[in-house]
Design an enzyme around this catalytic site. Structure first.
Site, short mmCIF file in Angstrom:
data_model
loop_
_atom_site.label_atom_id
_atom_site.label_comp_id
_atom_site.label_asym_id
_atom_site.label_seq_id
_atom_site.Cartn_x
_atom_site.Cartn_y
_atom_site.Cartn_z
N ARG A 294 0.82 -1.21 0.00
CA ARG A 294 0.00 0.00 0.00
C ARG A 294 0.86 1.26 0.00
NH1 ARG A 294 -4.86 -2.39 3.91
NH2 ARG A 294 -5.99 -3.34 2.16
N TYR A 434 -6.22 -1.04 -6.91
CA TYR A 434 -5.62 -2.26 -6.36
C TYR A 434 -4.96 -2.04 -5.00
CZ TYR A 434 -1.21 -1.09 -9.04
OH TYR A 434 -0.09 -0.52 -9.60
N GLU A 435 -4.66 -3.17 -4.34
CA GLU A 435 -4.16 -3.20 -2.96
C GLU A 435 -5.15 -2.56 -1.98
OE1 GLU A 435 -1.85 -5.12 -2.50
OE2 GLU A 435 -0.95 -5.22 -4.48
N GLY A 436 -6.42 -2.76 -2.24
CA GLY A 436 -7.47 -2.18 -1.41
C GLY A 436 -7.92 -0.86 -2.00
#
Length: 576
Positions: A294, A434-436
Site C-alpha cells: 500500500r 488495487y491493494e485495497g
C-alpha cells in the site's frame, strides 16, 4: 515527449533541510549520511531515466502477450530486468541477513517514486517481490526462508501475490481456493486467482506465488484462510529448480493501463505449496505484504504525478498560444496564462508536499524497525499504521487528478498518443483500485486507525504536527495549517463512536482532509528551511499557493462530513 529528470535536488533538500535525515540515521543505527543517500538516489535516477523511461511507451504499445501458455513481456523488459538486478537495486533496503544492502527505507520509497515515474509497469516487478519477501521473512519457517529469500532479495527470483478470486475481492470471506495436505509435508493447492500482477514473465528464474487458500478443516469466513508459498518451479533430484509446478496462466487481463505488466489469471491444479505461518492465520501474513504494497502503490500515484508535471511544465514553456495580458499582439507561451499556471501549481503543490510526507513516513518505518528504545519503536509503528491508508489513497487520488490536469495543459495534444499523457492517465487509474480500493482505505483510517490505542496514536500525531506549526511562527502556510489542524481535530472528535453508515459517509472526505493538513505540515517545514537559492524561493512561493488555494478546501470537506449520512442513505436502493 521530454526526457524524465529524476528529482535529485528535491530529495537532497528534503534529506538535509526538512526531514533531519542524518539525525534519524543516528537514532536507528544506520551508517548512512545525506551525501551517501543522495549519491545512491542519483545513481538510481540514472537507471530510471536512461534505461527504463525509454522503453515505457513501447511497453505500453506492445503490451505483454500470452503465446502457447507462456508470457512474453514487451521487447527490452527482460534485458532491463537483468540490468536492474545486476546493479543491485532489488536488494536496496532488504535485510543483510538475506543478502540485502540494509539501506534506509526512504531510499527504497523514493526509488519506487522514480520507477513509477519512468515505467510504472516495470516497477511492479520489484515492488511485488519485495512485498512477498517481507511476508516470508515475517511468517515462514526457517527452511522456506533459507530456500527462497536470498534469491528473491537479489532479484534472481521474483514474487507475486495471489489473493483475489472472481467472487472474492475485498471480501476474502468468500474465497474458495483449497489446499490439501500431501504425504511430503506440503500441500496441493487448487483454485483460480485473477488480477495477479507479475504472475508470470520471461525474465528467467523462479516466480514465487503467495496464495491464499482454505485447508480442509478451515472454519468459515476470514478466520479460515491460510497462506501458501507456491513456486513456478520445484526442485529436481539434484536440488535445482527445474520441475514445472502444476500452475499455469489461463489468460492475461485486458486492462485500461499498465499494458506492459502481465496481470494474469492463474490456475492452480493441485500445485505443490508450503504453509506460510500458522494454519488459518493467513490474513495476518497477507497484511504484512499488503501494508508494504500500500505504501508502494501510494508512491506510484506520486511518481506518475511528478512525471506528468515535468511533461506538462516543459510543454507549457514551449507551446505558443494566445496573447499576453498586456495586449501585446505576439503569441506567448501558455505558461503565461493564469489557468495553465493554476493547473501546474495544483500538481506541483501536491507532488512536493507528498514527496516530503512520504519521506517522513519512510523514516518512521525505519524507526519502528531499528530504534533501540522499544517505546519509540511502538510509537513509530503506530504512526506508520495511521498514515499508510492516507499515503495509499490520497496520493493515488491526487496522482490521478494530477495526470488529468497535466493532460489538460496539452489541450488536444494531450489526448493523442504522441506526448504520452494519455498513458499517464490510464496507468495512474489502477493505483486507486488495487491493494485495497481507496474507499476501503478511507474506512480503514476512520474505522480502525483513529481508534488505535484509544485514540492515542492519532492524538500523538496531531500533537507532533502542532508542535512544528507552533515553532514555525506567523508565516502564511503555518497560520493556515494551524487553522486546518484545529478543524481536523474537531472533525476527528465528532467521528468517535460513529456508526457504520456515519463512518462510511464521512470516510473519503475525512481522509482527504487529513491528507491536506498533513501536506500543509510538510509545506510549513519546507517554507521554513533557511536559504536564498532559487529552490528555496520556489518552495516558499508554492507553499503560499498551497496555503491560499488548496488548504481552504478543508472547510468544504468538514461541512460535507458534518452533513452526516442522511442524504446519502435516503434514496431507496431500487431507485438507483
Amino acid at each position: 515527449m521530454f526526457s524524465y529528470v529524476p528529482p535529485i535536488d528535491d530529495y537532497r533538500f528534503l534529506l538535509t533541510q526538512v526531514l533531519g535525515f542524518d539525525r534519524a540515521m543516528a537514532e536507528t543505527g544506520k551508517d548512512v549520511d545525506a551525501d551517501l543517500a543522495a549519491a545512491v538516489l542519483e545513481e538510481a535516477g540514472r537507471m530510471c531515466a536512461e534505461r527504463l523511461h525509454p522503453i515505457n511507451r513501447h511497453g505500453d504499445e506492445e503490451g505483454s502477450r500470452l503465446i502457447d501458455g507462456e508470457v512474453h513481456t514487451p521487447e527490452g523488459f527482460a534485458d532491463a530486468w537483468r540490468d536492474f538486478v545486476a546493479a543491485g537495486w532489488p536488494s536496496l533496503a532488504a535485510a543483510p541477513e538475506y543478502g540485502g544492502q540494509g539501506l534506509p527505507f526512504i531510499l527504497q520509497l523514493w526509488l519506487d517514486e522514480m520507477l513509477a515515474a519512468a515505467n510504472m509497469s516495470f516497477g511492479l516487478f520489484p515492488g511485488l517481490t519485495r512485498g512477498a519477501c517481507e511476508a516470508i521473512a515475517a511468517h515462514a519457517d526457517d527452511s522456506l526462508k533459507a530456500t527462497y529469500l536470498s534469491r528473491m532479495v537479489s532479484g534472481e527470483w521474483t514474487g507475486a501475490m495471489a489473493l483475489t478470486e472472481s467472487g472474492a475481492g475485498t471480501d476474502l470471506a468468500l474465497l474458495k481456493a483449497k489446499a490439501v495436505p500431501d504425504a511430503d509435508g506440503g500441500y496441493a493447492v487448487t483454485g483460480q486467482k485473477i488480477f495477479i500482477s507479475s504472475g508470470d514473465h520471461d525474465f528467467g528464474g523462479n516466480i514465487i506465488h503467495l496464495v491464499l487458500a482454505r485447508l480442509p478443516d478451515a472454519p468459515a469466513g476470514v478466520k479460515g484462510i491460510s497462506l501458501f508459498l507456491v513456486p513456478k518451479y520445484l526442485p529436481d533430484a539434484d536440488g535445482n529448480f527445474t520441475v514445472r509446478n502444476a500452475m499455469s496462466v489461463g489468460a492475461l487481463e485486458k486492462k485500461m493501463g499498465i499494458h506492459a505488466q502481465p496481470t494474469c489469471v492463474m490456475n492452480y491444479d493441485g500445485a505443490t505449496g508450503w504453509l506460510v505461518g500458522e494454519p488459518h492465520r493467513g490474513l495476518a501474513a497477507m497484511f504484512t505484504m499488503m501494508n508494504a504494497e500500500r505504501l508502494m502503490v501510494g508512491i506510484q500515484g506520486l511518481g506518475i504525478a511528478g512525471a506528468a508535471y515535468q511533461q506538462a511544465a516543459g510543454y507549457a514553456k514551449e507551446r505558443l498560444q494566445g496573447r499576453s495580458a498586456d495586449g501585446t499582439r505576439e503569441p506567448v507561451a501558455i505558461i503565461e496564462h493564469a489557468d495553465v499556471r493554476r493547473m501546474l501549481l495544483n500538481i506541483r503543490a501536491f507532488v512536493e508536499g507528498a514527496r516530503a510526507l512520504g519521506g517522513w513516513t519512510a523514516l518512521q518505518l525505519d524507526r519502528a524497525h531499528h530504534h533501540e528504545d522499544a517505546a519509540e519503536r511502538a510509537k513509530a509503528d503506530g504512526l506508520v499504521a495511521l498514515l499508510t491508508p492516507v499515503v495509499k489513497a490520497a496520493f493515488t487520488d491526487y496522482g490521478f487528478e494530477s495526470a488529468v490536469q497535466a493532460q489538460q495543459v496539452f489541450g488536444g495534444h494531450g489526448y493523442i498518443r504522441e506526448w504520452g499523457m494519455e498513458q499517464y492517465v490510464r496507468d495512474a487509474r489502477i493505483a486507486q483500485i488495487y491493494e485495497g480500493t481507496n474507499g476501503v482505505q478511507a474506512m480503514d483510517l476512520v474505522g480502525r486507525k483513529l481508534p488505535m490505542a484509544g485514540g492515542a496514536v492519532v492524538e500523538g500525531f496531531f500533537a507532533l504536527v502542532a508542535d512544528d506549526l507552533g515553532a514555525a511562527g506567523a508565516s502564511g502556510i503555518a497560520v493556515s495549517t494551524r487553522e486546518a489542524l484545529a478543524l481536523l481535530r474537531e472533525v476527528t472528535a465528532s467521528l468517535r463512536g460513529a456508526g457504520v453508515e456515519a463512518a462510511g459517509a464521512a470516510a473519503a472526505d475525512y481522509l482527504r482532509l487529513f491528507a491536506l493538513v498533513s501536506m500543509g505540515w510538510m509545506w510549513t517545514r519546507m517554507a521554513a528551511a533557511e536559504g536564498d537559492t532559487p529552490l528555496h524561493d520556489a518552495k516558499r512561493a508554492v507553499a503560499d499557493f498551497f496555503a491560499q488555494r488548496m488548504l481552504p478546501q478543508v472547510r468544504g470537506l468538514a461541512g460535507s462530513i458534518a452533513a452526516g449520512e442522511a442524504t446519502i442513505m435516503a434514496l431507496a436502493a431500487d431507485a438507483f
